[in-house]
Every structure is written in structure tokens, then in C-alpha cells.
Design a protein around this motif. Structure first.
Motif, PDB file in Angstrom:
ATOM      1  N   ASN A   1       0.866  -1.181   0.000  1.00  0.00           N
ATOM      2  CA  ASN A   1       0.000   0.000   0.000  1.00  0.00           C
ATOM      3  C   ASN A   1       0.902   1.230   0.000  1.00  0.00           C
ATOM      4  O   ASN A   1       1.421   1.631   1.047  1.00  0.00           O
TER       5      ASN A   1
ATOM      6  N   ASN B   1       2.361   4.854   0.057  1.00  0.00           N
ATOM      7  CA  ASN B   1       2.035   6.098   0.768  1.00  0.00           C
ATOM      8  C   ASN B   1       1.092   5.899   1.956  1.00  0.00           C
ATOM      9  O   ASN B   1       0.500   6.872   2.420  1.00  0.00           O
ATOM     10  N   GLN B   2       0.960   4.690   2.425  1.00  0.00           N
ATOM     11  CA  GLN B   2       0.241   4.463   3.684  1.00  0.00           C
ATOM     12  C   GLN B   2       1.209   4.829   4.808  1.00  0.00           C
ATOM     13  O   GLN B   2       2.276   4.233   4.922  1.00  0.00           O
ATOM     14  N   ARG B   3       0.844   5.824   5.614  1.00  0.00           N
ATOM     15  CA  ARG B   3       1.805   6.437   6.533  1.00  0.00           C
ATOM     16  C   ARG B   3       1.890   5.802   7.923  1.00  0.00           C
ATOM     17  O   ARG B   3       2.615   6.298   8.785  1.00  0.00           O
ATOM     18  N   SER B   4       1.107   4.774   8.157  1.00  0.00           N
ATOM     19  CA  SER B   4       1.270   4.048   9.415  1.00  0.00           C
ATOM     20  C   SER B   4       0.943   2.580   9.168  1.00  0.00           C
ATOM     21  O   SER B   4       0.257   2.257   8.195  1.00  0.00           O
ATOM     22  N   PHE B   5       1.468   1.727  10.007  1.00  0.00           N
ATOM     23  CA  PHE B   5       1.201   0.298   9.834  1.00  0.00           C
ATOM     24  C   PHE B   5       0.601  -0.271  11.112  1.00  0.00           C
ATOM     25  O   PHE B   5       0.925   0.166  12.228  1.00  0.00           O
TER      26      PHE B   5
ATOM     27  N   HIS C   1       5.440   3.583   3.495  1.00  0.00           N
ATOM     28  CA  HIS C   1       4.580   2.656   2.751  1.00  0.00           C
ATOM     29  C   HIS C   1       4.343   1.454   3.666  1.00  0.00           C
ATOM     30  O   HIS C   1       5.117   1.253   4.624  1.00  0.00           O
TER      31      HIS C   1
ATOM     32  N   SER D   1       0.240  -5.103   3.715  1.00  0.00           N
ATOM     33  CA  SER D   1      -0.798  -5.788   4.478  1.00  0.00           C
ATOM     34  C   SER D   1      -0.873  -7.236   4.000  1.00  0.00           C
ATOM     35  O   SER D   1      -0.490  -7.556   2.867  1.00  0.00           O
TER      36      SER D   1
ATOM     37  N   GLU E   1       0.635  -5.277  10.180  1.00  0.00           N
ATOM     38  CA  GLU E   1       1.207  -4.906   8.882  1.00  0.00           C
ATOM     39  C   GLU E   1       2.718  -4.693   9.027  1.00  0.00           C
ATOM     40  O   GLU E   1       3.236  -4.597  10.136  1.00  0.00           O
TER      41      GLU E   1
END
Lengths: 65, 135
Positions: free
Chosen positions: B30, B32-36, B47, B50, B59
Motif C-alpha cells: 500500500n 504512501n500508507q503512513r502508518s502500519f 509505505h 498488508s 502490517e
């Protein structure tokens, strides 16, 4: 004649790279970009073939009088 | 052979390779997903991966290296197996690292005119045999 590069990647992500069919130091040129892309080089071991002369190279001599 | 080089894989800037490596082990990248997702609530990254088909799994984050070098470091929470994450990425994310190195080698060598034959050896090692015909 063909050039072969064998890459073995174990279950920890550690890779070993071997070059076959190339004599002399030019083998390093073939894998330079690959080794850089894979990560951090831990160890390099030359084999006998690295010290052999490439058969394709012919040396001509000329006598001057 | 003429030389043998041993290399510890590092995650570089190429997200396309990371995405392919993720697919190999059942992860989706994913961008530019800023947290996992993990046990703690604030887990910043650039990034994130998942687990496909498992919304409960933790994640794995990709975060830019802080040592001045290009590339990313991997971040994940392995508590309770990350609820399925560790089964995919392996202990210490080793299965992901193996997949990443495999995809990196294939992309680099194919760009230089080699074609690859891939074999998985009995001990789990991936062997890539690249050949370039010289006429």
C-alpha cells in the motif's frame, strides 16, 4: 560460448553470486551492478578462472629493424 | 567460475520490486500508507504491506533509512506472530528478504540482457541461473 551468472538466495536473504565462463578480471564488470542492487557485499572470493587469460584476446608482435 | 560474492540484502528505492516481492509471500504493498497496524497505535512509515485475505494481521512498514543511505528499513511487530504476518514474512522477515533479493536479481540481470531460470532447492534456497548467449 555463453556467460552464466548463478545467484543463490538462502532463507535469510543472504545471496551468493557466481560467474561462469569468463576468464580474467572482466567477471567483476558483469556482476558489479547486480551486487550493488542486492545490497551490502560481505565477502568476495576469487577463483582460479579469474587469473586465467581470456582466450579471445590475441597479442600481436612486430619486429622493428 | 571466476569469483564468488556473498551479499546481505538491503531494501533499495525500487518500490516495484518491493511490490513483486510482497506478492510472492502473500502481501499487498500500500504505497504512501503512513502508518502500519501493530500493537502500539503510532507506527509511522512511508509505505506499508498488508496480509492479503487477513484483515486482523499486523502490517509491515517500509520506512526510509535514517543513516543517510538510500532505501528503506522494514518495521513490524512480531508479538503473537503478528496475527498471521510472521507466517507470511518469516522470522526476522527472512522470507520477504529472500523474495526481495530474488526479484531484485531478476530485474537487474534481465535489464542487462540475461534470461533467468528459477529453481527452489530442497533446503529452500532460491537458485537463479542467468545466461546470456554471445554469438
Amino acid at each position: 560460448m555463453s556467460t552464466k551468472v548463478i545467484v543463490r538466495i538462502d532463507k535469510t536473504g543472504m545471496s551468493t553470486v557466481e560467474v561462469q565462463g569468463v576468464k580474467g578480471e572482466s567477471c567483476k564488470d558483469i556482476t558489479a551492478n547486480l551486487e550493488k542492487a542486492l545490497g551490502k557485499t560481505v565477502e568476495t572470493t576469487p577463483t582460479n578462472e579469474m587469473f586465467e587469460v581470456n582466450d579471445d584476446v590475441q597479442v600481436q608482435t612486430q619486429d622493428f629493424i | 567460475m571466476s569469483h564468488i560474492t556473498k551479499i546481505q540484502v538491503e531494501i533499495n528505492e525500487d518500490l516495484d520490486v518491493a511490490e513483486k516481492a510482497g506478492r510472492r509471500v502473500g502481501l499487498q504493498l500500500n504505497r504512501n500508507q503512513r502508518s502500519f497496524r501493530a500493537y502500539a497505535s503510532h507506527n509511522q512509515c512511508d509505505h506499508a504491506f498488508s496480509v492479503v485475505g487477513n484483515e486482523q494481521a499486523y502490517e509491515m512498514g517500509l520506512k526510509r533509512r535514517t543513516d543517510g543511505k538510500a532505501g528503506y528499513e522494514l518495521l513490524w511487530d512480531s508479538w503473537s506472530g503478528g496475527y498471521g504476518l510472521v507466517d507470511k514474512v518469516g522470522q526476522d522477515a527472512n522470507l520477504f528478504k529472500q523474495a526481495y533479493a530474488t526479484e531484485t536479481a531478476k530485474k537487474q540481470m534481465e535489464s542487462e540482457g540475461f534470461w533467468a531460470e528459477e529453481t527452489v532447492l530442497p533446503n529452500g534456497t532460491v537458485e537463479l541461473e542467468f545466461e546470456r548467449r554471445e554469438w
